[in-house]
Design an enzyme around this catalytic site. Structure first.
Site, short mmCIF file in Angstrom:
data_model
loop_
_atom_site.label_atom_id
_atom_site.label_comp_id
_atom_site.label_asym_id
_atom_site.label_seq_id
_atom_site.Cartn_x
_atom_site.Cartn_y
_atom_site.Cartn_z
N CYS A 77 -8.60 1.30 4.61
CA CYS A 77 -8.94 0.64 3.14
C CYS A 77 -9.82 2.00 2.96
O CYS A 77 -10.84 2.68 3.36
CB CYS A 77 -9.58 -0.37 2.39
SG CYS A 77 -10.22 -0.69 0.95
N CYS A 188 -5.16 6.12 -0.53
CA CYS A 188 -4.85 4.95 -0.93
C CYS A 188 -3.47 4.32 0.15
O CYS A 188 -2.72 4.14 0.20
CB CYS A 188 -5.15 3.58 -2.31
SG CYS A 188 -4.48 2.54 -2.05
#
Length: 260
Positions: A77, A188
């Site tokens: 992440c 992302c």
């Protein structure tokens, strides 16, 4: 190193389903390892939370993975890497922790001209880590940070190619289509799941890249350095968990892992 530790699983965590795009790369590059994946979809997206909230959730995720016997951790992440990687490494000194960051360096190296768009969460783009990347690699090229609030939610809902997500992405990208764009960085880990839609909008001449390969190469290097590689001769096991504890989200996770 004890054989049972060598064959212990590698833990991956993300704010939800996005980290599965990084795990896919690990399964491809290191198929003989065992893996555990923890998606925190209950608290997704992390990108709109404060750094303190992100750190707290990241510590909870790592605790879960360590209790499951993880020998190494991948923060799959970008937002959690930006906000929490330093503190996590300081606290868990005995376990390799590998993060992911926007692949700005390879994007700039790919072409000598043209602007680079970095699509990411607001939290990633405002953290010190990204500012340092901009200072280092954005000096001689136009780098356009493009926050995409709302995109993670489409992906968490399994909406990867509907008209709604296509319109959302067109609205985000159309203002830049009159410029010479050489590359788009997916900053992302959720965003690779809509890569095909983005490619359709920007055209085949624009390269779209993410940091998954670099992260897994670093994971491999760290395991070799510490003599922690699996000794399994067969394909390893994969266990997927999610904070939502919902069968639907687990089914979607399995589907996303299989997407090529």
């Amino acid at each position: 190193m004890q054989d049972d530790l060598k064959n212990a699983p590698i833990g991956f965590f993300d704010s939800g389903l996005g980290g599965l795009s990084v795990l896919r790369k690990a399964l491809e590059m290191m198929p003989n390892e065992n893996y555990i994946y923890y998606g925190d979809s209950k608290h997704a997206p992390y990108g709109e939370k404060t750094p303190q909230e992100i750190r707290s959730l990241s510590f909870n995720a790592i605790e879960f993975l360590i209790k499951k016997g993880a020998k190494a951790i991948v923060i799959a992440c970008n937002t959690a890497t930006s906000a929490a990687a330093h503190d996590l490494r300081e606290y868990y000194k005995d376990i390799p922790i590998i993060g992911i960051e926007p692949a700005l360096k390879p994007a700039i190296k790919l072409h000598e001209t043209g602007s680079v768009i970095v699509m990411a969460t607001k939290a990633t783009l405002t953290q010190e880590k990204f500012k340092n990347l901009m200072d280092k690699y954005g000096e001689h090229r136009e780098v356009i940070p493009l926050p995409c609030p709302g995109l993670v939610e489409f992906i968490e809902a399994g909406n990867l190619e509907g008209e709604e997500v296509k319109n959302f992405l067109r609205e985000k990208l159309n203002p830049y289509m009159d410029r010479e764009i050489s590359s788009i960085v997916l900053g992302c880990t959720h965003y690779p799941f809509v890569k095909d839609v983005i490619q359709d909008i920007v055209g085949e001449k624009v390269d779209i890249i993410d940091g998954s390969s670099g992260t897994i190469r670093e994971l491999k290097r760290r395991l070799e350095e510490n003599n922690m590689q699996s000794e399994l001769k067969k394909k390893g096991d994969l266990d997927i968990f999610n904070s939502l504890e919902d069968n639907k989200i687990l089914e979607l996770s399995k589907k996303l892992i299989e997407i090529k």
